[in-house]
Design a protein around this motif. Structure first.
Motif, PDB file in Angstrom:
ATOM      1  N   LEU A 101      -2.947  -0.056  -7.531  1.00 56.29           N
ATOM      2  CA  LEU A 101      -2.132   1.115  -7.207  1.00 56.29           C
ATOM      3  C   LEU A 101      -1.080   0.769  -6.159  1.00 56.29           C
ATOM      4  CD1 LEU A 101      -4.653   4.093  -7.050  1.00 56.29           C
ATOM      5  CD2 LEU A 101      -2.912   3.625  -8.754  1.00 56.29           C
ATOM      6  N   ARG A 102      -1.496  -0.011  -5.149  1.00 57.52           N
ATOM      7  CA  ARG A 102      -0.543  -0.398  -4.096  1.00 57.52           C
ATOM      8  C   ARG A 102       0.633  -1.158  -4.687  1.00 57.52           C
ATOM      9  NH1 ARG A 102      -4.777  -2.111  -0.513  1.00 57.52           N
ATOM     10  NH2 ARG A 102      -4.365  -4.220  -1.213  1.00 57.52           N
ATOM     11  N   VAL A 119      -0.885   3.472   0.052  1.00 56.35           N
ATOM     12  CA  VAL A 119      -1.801   3.147   1.145  1.00 56.35           C
ATOM     13  C   VAL A 119      -3.253   3.129   0.659  1.00 56.35           C
ATOM     14  CG1 VAL A 119      -0.271   4.121   2.874  1.00 56.35           C
ATOM     15  CG2 VAL A 119      -2.056   5.552   1.885  1.00 56.35           C
ATOM     16  N   SER A 120      -3.455   3.207  -0.670  1.00 52.04           N
ATOM     17  CA  SER A 120      -4.822   3.263  -1.166  1.00 52.04           C
ATOM     18  C   SER A 120      -5.459   1.875  -1.079  1.00 52.04           C
ATOM     19  CB  SER A 120      -4.825   3.739  -2.612  1.00 52.04           C
ATOM     20  OG  SER A 120      -4.477   2.666  -3.448  1.00 52.04           O
ATOM     21  N   PRO A 121      -6.799   1.839  -1.056  1.00 51.82           N
ATOM     22  CA  PRO A 121      -7.457   0.532  -0.977  1.00 51.82           C
ATOM     23  C   PRO A 121      -7.428  -0.222  -2.305  1.00 51.82           C
ATOM     24  CG  PRO A 121      -9.086   2.285  -1.029  1.00 51.82           C
ATOM     25  CD  PRO A 121      -7.748   2.954  -0.993  1.00 51.82           C
ATOM     26  N   ILE A 122      -6.940   0.455  -3.371  1.00 51.90           N
ATOM     27  CA  ILE A 122      -6.938  -0.204  -4.685  1.00 51.90           C
ATOM     28  C   ILE A 122      -5.638  -0.982  -4.858  1.00 51.90           C
ATOM     29  CG2 ILE A 122      -6.969   0.216  -7.173  1.00 51.90           C
ATOM     30  CD1 ILE A 122      -8.661   2.733  -6.475  1.00 51.90           C
TER      31      ILE A 122
END
Lengths: 307, 214
Positions: free
Chosen positions: B47-48, B41-44
């Protein structure tokens, strides 16, 4: 005012109430310039970390000669693929057999657990609870060693399919029961008041809607079931993992073979999972198949009490 | 006489191995699963994508194939640990994908207003994840995580197929001598049911304690 007769441009409307691309998109605001910079740095750092990890892995593999061309040449041979595909067919065969038997038994168990006769309810409940909490491998061992002792010998397919059916029918039953419980009671009451028998109401009204509501879960369970058929490895049933193991031993190529087998599982199950996600998304978009009826204020209290 | 009682020492030792694997893999998979959810759920974007790929990989590949790969194939590449730790690590990374799916569904139950409020209070994304979102998400998914833990306890049996002497392997060994398969495997089944029951009851108790009544 003819303009009012022309409907709004549907695309514009749809774009507005389109669901966010990520389920968690609400977690952060539209990033400003500083946040964008931070995200960019985060992306670069995480990409670098992934690159280092993958690089280290590849280097480790390469330094042990696992990436040498000769180790992978056999997988350009159609005969090897044919050998593995026969295994995949076995996997699919076992999956289909267990899916058909398991879902049929699951429907019976689901309605058994909701029966108004206490002993049917108790029996179905006990079966479901037991079958869900005993490892399949243990049941397989029981079949392998127990049945011959009492003089029963079944073909290899069934040594795998019967334990898997026992385990999966319980899961199918719980999924279908969840689907039935998610339906408003009025559906069944309406069917009965139209003169349908109880069995007809179940078959024609309740079950089709219940199954439709839980189709994504059923497909997901199908993926899990197909993964479980890899236990055919234990009973020497010709399925993908078993063939992979035989091939790995024959070629003396453990890593390439197991990686290829893993990849085949990933592709086949991944497409099934994607189908489940698609169905889930569609169900979400179109909403429940039931029309939303306005609740009468006088009834809603009683209905809440009854349910 | 039940042969399992005659071999009580072996059975208890094997049961200890099973429980040890289940506990370590359980704690490890919950920690890793929460991390994967945070990445998911990260903005990056990187990573998603990586977290999504991770979950898809482990949800779609059979545990037994992973165990065979890790135990028999990876030593060819010089990656070798003792047998039981290898099996535990495979269990951790495998079940973490399922924990992550459960926690993610919990994240989706957190009301949007909670996030807006935490942003209005000036919390950074990391703070609001740690202090607002994850506590509520985890409280909402105690039962689903309990189900994953039950599946994990059942899956420790697969370690028998690669040679770890845990409960299933031990009773299989006892059966080879005693040849009373129905009695022996049914008794072992009852032990597993007991483990699953204990996990289920524990999950129920934890849920009653931490659930948020809305």
């Amino acid at each position: 005012m003819t303009a009012q007769l022309i409907p709004d441009r549907p695309t514009a409307v749809r774009r507005q109430d389109r669901a966010p691309r990520y389920a968690a998109a609400f977690l952060y605001d539209e990033p400003g310039p500083r946040a964008k910079r931070r995200h960019l740095i985060g992306s670069i750092v995480s990409c670098a970390v992934f690159a280092v990890v993958v690089g280290l892995g590849l280097w480790q593999f390469a330094s042990h000669g696992q990436l040498d061309a000769e180790k992978w040449v056999p997988f350009t041979d159609p005969a090897v693929w044919q050998y593995l595909l026969v295994g995949l067919m076995g996997t699919l065969e076992a999956t289909v057999v267990v899916a058909v038997l398991g879902s049929a038994l699951g429907v019976v168990l689901a309605f058994g657990r909701m029966s108004h006769r206490p002993w049917i309810r108790g029996l179905s409940g006990a079966y479901i609870e037991i079958a869900r909490t005993v490892p399949v491998l243990l049941v397989i061992y029981l079949m392998l060693f127990g049945l011959p002792q009492i003089g029963i010998n079944v073909p290899t397919l069934w040594k795998l399919a019967i334990p898997l059916t026992i385990a999966n029918s319980a899961v199918f039953a719980e999924i279908i029961r969840a689907g039935v419980l998610s339906l408003p009671r009025g559906q069944r009451e309406a069917a009965l008041s139209l003169g349908l028998r109880s069995a007809q109401a179940t078959r024609l009204v309740v079950l089709p809607q219940a199954v439709r509501n839980v189709t994504p879960s059923l497909v997901t369970q199908l993926v899990s079931l197909m993964k479980d058929t890899s236990l055919g490895f234990i009973v020497a049933f010709t399925e993908l993992l078993y063939r992979g193991q035989v091939l790995a031993t024959y070629l003396h190529l453990l890593i390439p073979t197991y990686l290829v087998v893993t990849l085949i599982y990933l592709v086949v199950n991944g497409s099934l999972s994607a189908l489940a996600a698609h169905l889930q998304h569609r169900l979400h978009r179109t909403g429940s198949p039931l029309p939303r009826l306005p609740r009468l204020p006088a009834l809603s209290g009683a209905a809440r009490k009854a349910s | 006489m039940n042969p399992l009682i005659d071999n009580l020492g072996l059975v208890l030792e094997a049961l200890g191995t099973t429980l040890m694997m289940a506990v370590i893999a359980g704690v490890g998979s919950i920690l890793l699963g929460v991390l994967v959810t945070v990445a998911r759920v990260s903005p990056i974007r990187a990573l998603r994508v990586a977290a999504f790929g991770y979950v898809q990989f482990f949800v779609n590949v059979p545990l037994l194939a992973l165990l065979l790969l890790a135990v028999f194939a990876l030593p060819d590449a010089g990656l070798m640990l003792p047998l039981t730790p290898t099996a535990i690590i495979v269990l951790i990374v495998y079940e973490a994908a399922y924990v992550s799916e459960a926690v993610r569904s919990g994240v989706n139950t957190v009301a949007v207003g909670q996030l807006e409020a935490s942003r209005a209070l000036g919390l950074t994304l990391a703070q609001s994840l740690r202090l607002v979102v994850l506590p509520q998400a985890l409280r909402a998914v105690v039962q689903p995580i309990g189900n994953v833990m039950i599946a994990l306890a059942m899956n420790t049996a697969l370690a028998a197929a690669v040679g770890v002497v845990e409960l299933t392997a031990a009773v299989n060994k006892i059966n080879l001598v005693a040849a009373q398969p129905i009695l022996i495997f049914s008794s072992a089944g009852i032990i597993y049911m007991g483990i699953a029951l204990a996990i289920g009851l524990a999950a129920g108790r934890v849920e009653r304690k931490v659930a948020i009544v809305r």
